[in-house]
Design a protein around this motif. Sequence first.
Motif, PDB file in Angstrom:
ATOM      1  N   VAL A 105       0.861  -1.184   0.000  1.00 42.99           N
ATOM      2  CA  VAL A 105       0.000   0.000   0.000  1.00 42.99           C
ATOM      3  C   VAL A 105       0.902   1.240   0.000  1.00 42.99           C
ATOM      4  CG1 VAL A 105      -1.705   1.255   1.378  1.00 42.99           C
ATOM      5  CG2 VAL A 105      -1.863  -1.211   1.167  1.00 42.99           C
ATOM      6  N   PRO A 106       0.526   2.294  -0.723  1.00 42.00           N
ATOM      7  CA  PRO A 106       1.416   3.451  -0.861  1.00 42.00           C
ATOM      8  C   PRO A 106       1.864   4.118   0.434  1.00 42.00           C
ATOM      9  CG  PRO A 106      -0.357   3.590  -2.443  1.00 42.00           C
ATOM     10  CD  PRO A 106      -0.660   2.428  -1.553  1.00 42.00           C
ATOM     11  N   GLY A 107       1.027   4.178   1.439  1.00 47.32           N
ATOM     12  CA  GLY A 107       1.389   4.916   2.649  1.00 47.32           C
ATOM     13  C   GLY A 107       1.027   6.383   2.495  1.00 47.32           C
ATOM     14  N   LEU A 108       1.060   7.107   3.594  1.00 53.47           N
ATOM     15  CA  LEU A 108       0.558   8.481   3.602  1.00 53.47           C
ATOM     16  C   LEU A 108       1.415   9.466   2.817  1.00 53.47           C
ATOM     17  CD1 LEU A 108      -0.848   8.700   7.220  1.00 53.47           C
ATOM     18  CD2 LEU A 108      -2.075   8.280   5.090  1.00 53.47           C
ATOM     19  N   LEU A 109       2.726   9.360   2.862  1.00 55.00           N
ATOM     20  CA  LEU A 109       3.574  10.309   2.133  1.00 55.00           C
ATOM     21  C   LEU A 109       3.386  10.171   0.623  1.00 55.00           C
ATOM     22  CD1 LEU A 109       5.700  12.518   2.028  1.00 55.00           C
ATOM     23  CD2 LEU A 109       7.450  10.734   2.094  1.00 55.00           C
ATOM     24  N   LYS A 110       3.482   8.973   0.114  1.00 53.94           N
ATOM     25  CA  LYS A 110       3.300   8.758  -1.324  1.00 53.94           C
ATOM     26  C   LYS A 110       1.872   9.090  -1.745  1.00 53.94           C
ATOM     27  CE  LYS A 110       6.970   5.395  -1.927  1.00 53.94           C
ATOM     28  NZ  LYS A 110       7.798   6.070  -2.883  1.00 53.94           N
ATOM     29  N   SER A 111       0.925   8.787  -0.878  1.00 54.63           N
ATOM     30  CA  SER A 111      -0.468   9.101  -1.165  1.00 54.63           C
ATOM     31  C   SER A 111      -0.696  10.606  -1.210  1.00 54.63           C
ATOM     32  CB  SER A 111      -1.358   8.465  -0.100  1.00 54.63           C
ATOM     33  OG  SER A 111      -2.695   8.797  -0.306  1.00 54.63           O
ATOM     34  N   PHE A 112      -0.024  11.351  -0.336  1.00 57.39           N
ATOM     35  CA  PHE A 112      -0.145  12.813  -0.341  1.00 57.39           C
ATOM     36  C   PHE A 112       0.386  13.395  -1.651  1.00 57.39           C
ATOM     37  CE2 PHE A 112       1.600  17.044   0.489  1.00 57.39           C
ATOM     38  CZ  PHE A 112       0.448  17.692   0.904  1.00 57.39           C
ATOM     39  N   ILE A 113       1.567  12.948  -2.066  1.00 54.94           N
ATOM     40  CA  ILE A 113       2.161  13.414  -3.327  1.00 54.94           C
ATOM     41  C   ILE A 113       1.208  13.123  -4.482  1.00 54.94           C
ATOM     42  CG2 ILE A 113       4.039  13.004  -4.984  1.00 54.94           C
ATOM     43  CD1 ILE A 113       5.796  12.357  -2.472  1.00 54.94           C
ATOM     44  N   ARG A 114       0.700  11.914  -4.510  1.00 52.96           N
ATOM     45  CA  ARG A 114      -0.192  11.472  -5.587  1.00 52.96           C
ATOM     46  C   ARG A 114      -1.488  12.279  -5.586  1.00 52.96           C
ATOM     47  NH1 ARG A 114      -3.905   7.907  -6.995  1.00 52.96           N
ATOM     48  NH2 ARG A 114      -3.490   6.671  -8.853  1.00 52.96           N
ATOM     49  N   ALA A 115      -2.083  12.506  -4.413  1.00 47.45           N
ATOM     50  CA  ALA A 115      -3.348  13.235  -4.319  1.00 47.45           C
ATOM     51  C   ALA A 115      -3.203  14.674  -4.790  1.00 47.45           C
ATOM     52  CB  ALA A 115      -3.871  13.187  -2.883  1.00 47.45           C
ATOM     53  N   VAL A 116      -2.126  15.324  -4.389  1.00 42.97           N
ATOM     54  CA  VAL A 116      -1.892  16.716  -4.813  1.00 42.97           C
ATOM     55  C   VAL A 116      -1.795  16.791  -6.335  1.00 42.97           C
ATOM     56  CG1 VAL A 116      -0.209  18.604  -4.803  1.00 42.97           C
ATOM     57  CG2 VAL A 116      -0.860  17.494  -2.661  1.00 42.97           C
ATOM     58  N   LEU A 117      -1.063  15.878  -6.932  1.00 47.73           N
ATOM     59  CA  LEU A 117      -0.884  15.904  -8.387  1.00 47.73           C
ATOM     60  C   LEU A 117      -2.155  15.507  -9.131  1.00 47.73           C
ATOM     61  CD1 LEU A 117       2.747  14.525  -8.624  1.00 47.73           C
ATOM     62  CD2 LEU A 117       1.971  16.864  -8.993  1.00 47.73           C
ATOM     63  N   VAL A 118      -2.956  14.610  -8.576  1.00 50.79           N
ATOM     64  CA  VAL A 118      -4.218  14.235  -9.228  1.00 50.79           C
ATOM     65  C   VAL A 118      -5.180  15.414  -9.223  1.00 50.79           C
ATOM     66  CG1 VAL A 118      -6.285  12.800  -9.001  1.00 50.79           C
ATOM     67  CG2 VAL A 118      -4.047  11.753  -8.839  1.00 50.79           C
ATOM     68  N   VAL A 119      -5.229  16.161  -8.122  1.00 50.59           N
ATOM     69  CA  VAL A 119      -6.123  17.321  -8.049  1.00 50.59           C
ATOM     70  C   VAL A 119      -5.720  18.390  -9.068  1.00 50.59           C
ATOM     71  CG1 VAL A 119      -6.860  19.226  -6.553  1.00 50.59           C
ATOM     72  CG2 VAL A 119      -6.862  16.910  -5.691  1.00 50.59           C
ATOM     73  N   LEU A 120      -4.432  18.479  -9.376  1.00 47.08           N
ATOM     74  CA  LEU A 120      -3.985  19.441 -10.389  1.00 47.08           C
ATOM     75  C   LEU A 120      -4.387  19.025 -11.804  1.00 47.08           C
ATOM     76  CD1 LEU A 120      -0.416  20.277  -9.052  1.00 47.08           C
ATOM     77  CD2 LEU A 120      -2.500  21.663  -8.879  1.00 47.08           C
ATOM     78  N   VAL A 121      -4.857  17.834 -12.014  1.00 44.48           N
ATOM     79  CA  VAL A 121      -5.392  17.241 -13.241  1.00 44.48           C
ATOM     80  C   VAL A 121      -4.333  16.983 -14.312  1.00 44.48           C
ATOM     81  CG1 VAL A 121      -7.051  17.471 -15.127  1.00 44.48           C
ATOM     82  CG2 VAL A 121      -7.690  18.214 -12.845  1.00 44.48           C
ATOM     83  N   VAL A 122      -3.600  17.983 -14.731  1.00 47.17           N
ATOM     84  CA  VAL A 122      -2.667  17.834 -15.857  1.00 47.17           C
ATOM     85  C   VAL A 122      -1.647  16.708 -15.645  1.00 47.17           C
ATOM     86  CG1 VAL A 122      -0.899  18.994 -17.238  1.00 47.17           C
ATOM     87  CG2 VAL A 122      -2.998  20.187 -16.649  1.00 47.17           C
ATOM     88  N   PRO A 123      -1.028  16.576 -14.458  1.00 53.79           N
ATOM     89  CA  PRO A 123      -0.075  15.467 -14.296  1.00 53.79           C
ATOM     90  C   PRO A 123      -0.694  14.083 -14.528  1.00 53.79           C
ATOM     91  CG  PRO A 123       0.223  17.054 -12.547  1.00 53.79           C
ATOM     92  CD  PRO A 123      -1.015  17.458 -13.297  1.00 53.79           C
ATOM     93  N   ALA A 124      -1.978  13.946 -14.249  1.00 57.85           N
ATOM     94  CA  ALA A 124      -2.640  12.660 -14.463  1.00 57.85           C
ATOM     95  C   ALA A 124      -2.898  12.392 -15.948  1.00 57.85           C
ATOM     96  CB  ALA A 124      -3.956  12.611 -13.693  1.00 57.85           C
ATOM     97  N   LEU A 125      -2.847  13.418 -16.769  1.00 58.95           N
ATOM     98  CA  LEU A 125      -3.090  13.257 -18.207  1.00 58.95           C
ATOM     99  C   LEU A 125      -1.821  12.956 -18.998  1.00 58.95           C
ATOM    100  CD1 LEU A 125      -5.596  16.195 -18.745  1.00 58.95           C
ATOM    101  CD2 LEU A 125      -6.121  13.768 -18.432  1.00 58.95           C
ATOM    102  N   ILE A 126      -0.671  13.140 -18.381  1.00 55.54           N
ATOM    103  CA  ILE A 126       0.611  12.884 -19.036  1.00 55.54           C
ATOM    104  C   ILE A 126       1.115  11.545 -18.524  1.00 55.54           C
ATOM    105  CG2 ILE A 126       2.971  13.697 -19.369  1.00 55.54           C
ATOM    106  CD1 ILE A 126       1.876  16.526 -18.663  1.00 55.54           C
ATOM    107  N   PHE A 127       1.322  10.598 -19.437  1.00 58.56           N
ATOM    108  CA  PHE A 127       1.721   9.266 -19.003  1.00 58.56           C
ATOM    109  C   PHE A 127       2.808   8.694 -19.896  1.00 58.56           C
ATOM    110  CE2 PHE A 127      -2.092   9.158 -21.546  1.00 58.56           C
ATOM    111  CZ  PHE A 127      -1.801   8.218 -22.524  1.00 58.56           C
ATOM    112  N   ASN A 128       3.442   7.635 -19.418  1.00 59.17           N
ATOM    113  CA  ASN A 128       4.551   7.022 -20.144  1.00 59.17           C
ATOM    114  C   ASN A 128       4.117   5.723 -20.840  1.00 59.17           C
ATOM    115  OD1 ASN A 128       4.429   5.105 -18.117  1.00 59.17           O
ATOM    116  ND2 ASN A 128       6.443   5.533 -17.280  1.00 59.17           N
TER     117      ASN A 128
END
Length: 146
Positions: A105-128
């Motif tokens: 499970v990601p844990g709170l630190l990784k989850s915080f980073i991920r949540a902030v970037l998902v709310v910004l929307v654009v980072p979730a639209l750029i993928f590899n």
Amino acid sequence: MINRDDLGSWLEGPRFDREEDDWPGKRLGLPVNGSHSLAPAWKRILALLVDWLMCLTIANLIDPANPILAPAIFALENFVLVGTLGYSVGHRIFGIEVRRLDGHVPGLLKSFIRAVLVVLVVPALIFNRDNRGVHDLAAGTVILRR
């Protein structure tokens, strides 16, 4: 001189020539399909839609005039649920989960980073090539089928 083949290839977009035995997730050691393979994009999008509509409904019940409330509830949901359980409500409905590359499970630190970037929307639209968005790359996570 430019010929029609040059224009055709430009209009078709970039080519992603993959070997027959290559698939998204192979470089991460994930299976091509089945349990613990990469979640398909349609499941990720529908899970996101469920989460967003749920948070929007809750925000409208609390204070319909506050435009920041829905994204804040969405970020909080992602932070707490993904950080502790490995999935949000939408993820659970569509049978997908967020895991670190080591399978935990990601844990709170990784989850915080991920949540902030998902709310910004654009980072979730750029993928590899492995269908991991910038939010997952930054957090060191991946979305898998359950």
